[in-house]
Design a protein around this motif. Sequence first.
Motif, PDB file in Angstrom:
ATOM      1  N   GLY A  55       0.909  -1.169   0.318  1.00 14.83           N
ATOM      2  CA  GLY A  55       0.127  -0.088  -0.339  1.00 14.83           C
ATOM      3  C   GLY A  55       1.081   1.225  -0.274  1.00 14.83           C
ATOM      4  O   GLY A  55       0.683   2.430  -0.438  1.00 14.83           O
ATOM      5  N   TRP A  56       2.118   1.610   0.619  1.00 21.53           N
ATOM      6  CA  TRP A  56       2.856   2.303   0.928  1.00 21.53           C
ATOM      7  C   TRP A  56       3.843   2.680  -0.360  1.00 21.53           C
ATOM      8  O   TRP A  56       3.749   4.045  -1.452  1.00 21.53           O
ATOM      9  N   TRP A  57       4.264   1.653  -1.177  1.00 21.58           N
ATOM     10  CA  TRP A  57       4.416   1.756  -2.772  1.00 21.58           C
ATOM     11  C   TRP A  57       3.433   2.101  -3.295  1.00 21.58           C
ATOM     12  O   TRP A  57       3.932   2.980  -4.266  1.00 21.58           O
ATOM     13  N   PHE A  58       2.861   1.485  -3.297  1.00 26.28           N
ATOM     14  CA  PHE A  58       1.328   2.278  -4.411  1.00 26.28           C
ATOM     15  C   PHE A  58       0.767   4.087  -3.961  1.00 26.28           C
ATOM     16  O   PHE A  58       1.163   4.615  -5.688  1.00 26.28           O
ATOM     17  N   GLY A  59       0.916   4.253  -3.205  1.00 28.43           N
ATOM     18  CA  GLY A  59       0.606   5.269  -2.269  1.00 28.43           C
ATOM     19  C   GLY A  59       2.075   6.419  -3.056  1.00 28.43           C
ATOM     20  O   GLY A  59       1.261   7.673  -3.571  1.00 28.43           O
ATOM     21  N   PHE A  60       3.146   5.807  -2.733  1.00 29.95           N
ATOM     22  CA  PHE A  60       4.703   6.242  -2.991  1.00 29.95           C
ATOM     23  C   PHE A  60       4.313   7.360  -4.267  1.00 29.95           C
ATOM     24  O   PHE A  60       4.252   7.986  -4.602  1.00 29.95           O
ATOM     25  N   GLY A  61       3.995   6.110  -5.727  1.00 29.49           N
ATOM     26  CA  GLY A  61       3.588   6.797  -7.066  1.00 29.49           C
ATOM     27  C   GLY A  61       2.611   6.870  -7.224  1.00 29.49           C
ATOM     28  O   GLY A  61       2.631   8.170  -8.349  1.00 29.49           O
ATOM     29  N   TYR A  62       1.641   7.119  -6.588  1.00 24.09           N
ATOM     30  CA  TYR A  62       0.320   7.786  -6.433  1.00 24.09           C
ATOM     31  C   TYR A  62       0.934   9.335  -6.770  1.00 24.09           C
ATOM     32  O   TYR A  62       0.342  10.002  -7.452  1.00 24.09           O
ATOM     33  N   PHE A  63       0.950   9.521  -5.641  1.00 30.00           N
ATOM     34  CA  PHE A  63       1.267  11.052  -5.113  1.00 30.00           C
ATOM     35  C   PHE A  63       2.323  11.595  -5.283  1.00 30.00           C
ATOM     36  O   PHE A  63       2.238  12.837  -5.704  1.00 30.00           O
ATOM     37  N   VAL A  64       3.826  10.679  -5.818  1.00 29.33           N
ATOM     38  CA  VAL A  64       5.021  11.129  -6.844  1.00 29.33           C
ATOM     39  C   VAL A  64       4.159  11.775  -7.952  1.00 29.33           C
ATOM     40  O   VAL A  64       4.687  12.826  -8.423  1.00 29.33           O
ATOM     41  N   PHE A  65       3.319  11.251  -8.926  1.00 37.90           N
ATOM     42  CA  PHE A  65       2.960  11.385 -10.268  1.00 37.90           C
ATOM     43  C   PHE A  65       2.519  12.663 -10.134  1.00 37.90           C
ATOM     44  O   PHE A  65       2.017  13.212 -10.731  1.00 37.90           O
ATOM     45  N   GLY A  66       1.579  12.442  -9.051  1.00 35.25           N
ATOM     46  CA  GLY A  66      -0.105  13.102  -8.763  1.00 35.25           C
ATOM     47  C   GLY A  66       0.138  14.806  -7.668  1.00 35.25           C
ATOM     48  O   GLY A  66      -0.130  15.609  -8.755  1.00 35.25           O
ATOM     49  N   LEU A  67       1.909  15.018  -7.926  1.00 35.96           N
ATOM     50  CA  LEU A  67       2.136  15.915  -6.848  1.00 35.96           C
ATOM     51  C   LEU A  67       3.107  16.619  -6.605  1.00 35.96           C
ATOM     52  O   LEU A  67       4.190  17.505  -6.700  1.00 35.96           O
ATOM     53  N   TRP A  68       4.151  16.279  -7.781  1.00 37.81           N
ATOM     54  CA  TRP A  68       5.340  16.627  -8.649  1.00 37.81           C
ATOM     55  C   TRP A  68       5.726  18.390  -8.763  1.00 37.81           C
ATOM     56  O   TRP A  68       6.027  18.472  -8.914  1.00 37.81           O
ATOM     57  N   TRP A  69       4.155  18.490  -9.310  1.00 33.13           N
ATOM     58  CA  TRP A  69       4.691  20.190  -9.691  1.00 33.13           C
ATOM     59  C   TRP A  69       4.477  20.679  -8.054  1.00 33.13           C
ATOM     60  O   TRP A  69       4.738  22.339  -8.214  1.00 33.13           O
ATOM     61  N   LEU A  70       4.296  20.432  -6.780  1.00 35.70           N
ATOM     62  CA  LEU A  70       4.669  21.376  -5.749  1.00 35.70           C
ATOM     63  C   LEU A  70       5.878  21.957  -5.503  1.00 35.70           C
ATOM     64  O   LEU A  70       6.679  22.936  -5.258  1.00 35.70           O
ATOM     65  N   GLY A  71       7.047  20.846  -6.250  1.00 36.62           N
ATOM     66  CA  GLY A  71       8.311  21.606  -6.305  1.00 36.62           C
ATOM     67  C   GLY A  71       8.215  22.832  -7.533  1.00 36.62           C
ATOM     68  O   GLY A  71       9.268  24.485  -7.003  1.00 36.62           O
ATOM     69  N   ASN A  72       8.008  22.787  -8.506  1.00 38.78           N
ATOM     70  CA  ASN A  72       7.615  24.079  -9.295  1.00 38.78           C
ATOM     71  C   ASN A  72       7.315  25.948  -7.840  1.00 38.78           C
ATOM     72  O   ASN A  72       8.229  27.080  -8.110  1.00 38.78           O
ATOM     73  N   ALA A  73       6.651  25.239  -7.261  1.00 38.62           N
ATOM     74  CA  ALA A  73       6.676  26.714  -6.011  1.00 38.62           C
ATOM     75  C   ALA A  73       8.047  27.120  -5.864  1.00 38.62           C
ATOM     76  O   ALA A  73       7.929  28.657  -5.415  1.00 38.62           O
ATOM     77  N   LEU A  74       8.777  26.025  -5.198  1.00 36.31           N
ATOM     78  CA  LEU A  74       9.572  26.372  -4.465  1.00 36.31           C
ATOM     79  C   LEU A  74      11.095  27.085  -5.727  1.00 36.31           C
ATOM     80  O   LEU A  74      11.808  27.701  -4.931  1.00 36.31           O
ATOM     81  N   MET A  75      10.499  27.432  -6.826  1.00 42.21           N
ATOM     82  CA  MET A  75      12.046  27.537  -7.857  1.00 42.21           C
ATOM     83  C   MET A  75      11.287  29.180  -7.777  1.00 42.21           C
ATOM     84  O   MET A  75      12.261  29.790  -8.809  1.00 42.21           O
ATOM     85  N   VAL A  76      10.274  29.336  -7.368  1.00 43.65           N
ATOM     86  CA  VAL A  76       9.982  30.784  -7.811  1.00 43.65           C
ATOM     87  C   VAL A  76      10.392  32.001  -6.908  1.00 43.65           C
ATOM     88  O   VAL A  76      11.390  33.427  -7.330  1.00 43.65           O
ATOM     89  N   ASP A  77      11.336  31.641  -5.676  1.00 43.14           N
ATOM     90  CA  ASP A  77      12.149  32.010  -5.134  1.00 43.14           C
ATOM     91  C   ASP A  77      13.781  30.592  -4.526  1.00 43.14           C
ATOM     92  O   ASP A  77      13.820  30.044  -3.255  1.00 43.14           O
ATOM     93  N   ALA A  78      13.767  30.111  -5.753  1.00 44.63           N
ATOM     94  CA  ALA A  78      15.092  28.911  -5.685  1.00 44.63           C
ATOM     95  C   ALA A  78      15.943  29.612  -4.825  1.00 44.63           C
ATOM     96  O   ALA A  78      17.043  28.774  -4.236  1.00 44.63           O
ATOM     97  N   VAL A  79      16.335  30.597  -4.605  1.00 51.81           N
ATOM     98  CA  VAL A  79      17.643  31.154  -3.640  1.00 51.81           C
ATOM     99  C   VAL A  79      17.019  30.748  -2.620  1.00 51.81           C
ATOM    100  O   VAL A  79      18.215  29.644  -1.290  1.00 51.81           O
ATOM    101  N   ASN A  80      15.756  30.459  -1.790  1.00 52.71           N
ATOM    102  CA  ASN A  80      16.165  30.531  -0.542  1.00 52.71           C
ATOM    103  C   ASN A  80      15.638  28.628   0.030  1.00 52.71           C
ATOM    104  O   ASN A  80      15.327  28.218   0.883  1.00 52.71           O
TER     105      ASN A  80
END
Length: 529
Positions: free
Chosen positions: A74-99
Amino acid sequence: MIQRLAGKIILLWGWKRIALAFLMGALASFALPPYDFFAVCFISFPVLVWLIDGAVDNAGAGPIRRLLPAAMIGWWFGFGYFVFGLWWLGNALMVDAVNFAWAIPLAVLGLPAVLAIFYAFAAALARLFWSEGLGRILSLSFAFGVTEWLRSFVLTGFPWNAIGYAAMPVPVLMQSSVIVGLLGMNALAVLVFSLPSLLAGKRDLKTGFVVALVLVCAHVGYGFYRLHTANLVAKGPNVRIVQPSIAQDLKFDAEARRDILDKYLALSAEAPRSGAPKPQIIVWPETAVPYILTKTPDALQAIGDTLTDGQVLLAGAIRMEEPGIGQMPLYYNTIYAINDAGEITAAADKLHLVPFGEYLPLENILRSLGLSEVVEMPGGFTPAVTRRSMQVTSNFTALPLICYEAIFPAELGYQGASADAIINVTNDAWYGDTPGPYQHFRQAQLRAVEQGLPLVRAANNGLSAVVDPYGRIIDALALDAVGVIDATLPGKVQLPLSEHLRRLQFLIVLGALFVAVIAYFSRDRRRIG
């Protein structure tokens, strides 16, 4: 052929089981917006069932050890689901990439790893009542129903991309949510998606086919019936949504503030399209106003000068509350109502803040380690005391939702009875051109259906839209488009269930599933005995 395939999956061992569970979770994420390819769930969930079939340990092990193999699947299934479903969250941190670039792995991998614990719990809970045939599918759907309910409030809650959304990609398939709610739909979606696993054997195959046929026909049929009998009459005010598509990095530039305000004012003052009535209410997105309005009378005056007689502006802004002696000021994420005289007539503050985005959990500890929230304010944002409706005009009341407050159906309560529309303001420019804004919009769209209210959604860079109480888009602006939407709001609709029954809808679904789970589990125990 399917029986041989299921047998091979059940007998997989080691890294192959882990890899397949991860891939099936990743595959399931393509049922979400903007892809909406829900058919993949008819592959990913049957494979999950077969993987849990093979998740066994020696009979002499303790209860935790016996459930651990299923929990890991279940954990590995969920990990795949949320990594591919939420990868875009990293984009928010690139707005202020220095910090914040250093935190991208935590957003892209760390959060999915935590959320996957919920699906590990679902698999373990399902395995606890595992039986043969249809019984194990009922057990899995019951377990996911419980787990998605827990995910809606544990650790402040993050029910983003709940499984039930995969079964509601278009308005005709959204109508069932008024009967069973999103929480009930989570369980029933897993039930239907998992039923093809019965094709690998003969037990309960006919019963499973009947269950699938009844649920699918009821889901689709009720949607067609409700939309066919819909009788909407335009009863609301004329509204204008302003979408300026301001680049996120410019919002932090003090020298760009006046240009930003001028862009909002220019779009607000545009003449209506040919034949469109003059807007009575203008809506700007979340934190649109680049000033503390109570400290900037010139900005309020400019707004008042732009509005014509009788117009009201609903604008997202940061509100500052004056401190007491020796105290820091308090900051709120707010929607203001401003009249044509440039006067603030009403305000609604955000109740459910974003952890790490608008405030720091365990603030004293994390700040001592040098961490800060992404949207940094002195002391972070302060949440509202309670959610309340907003009297915009004498005959129009709004239910305000700021940003991701729209993903929490339970928190809306039943305030729709006193409101005429949902006003959802957001700024999804943080996420760029990724699946994030599409997923966010879909969840807001479902709130309109569940509440029986039209939705006015103003997003800085999209997706802005006016949606009717049945989830149908009246008008919308594409991602990163610049422009306005002029529309007349339809009236709200009467929901088919009373408020009392709506409070019980999830418990009824879950209770019925649990009774069926126990019945099948007892049947198999008697056979063994």
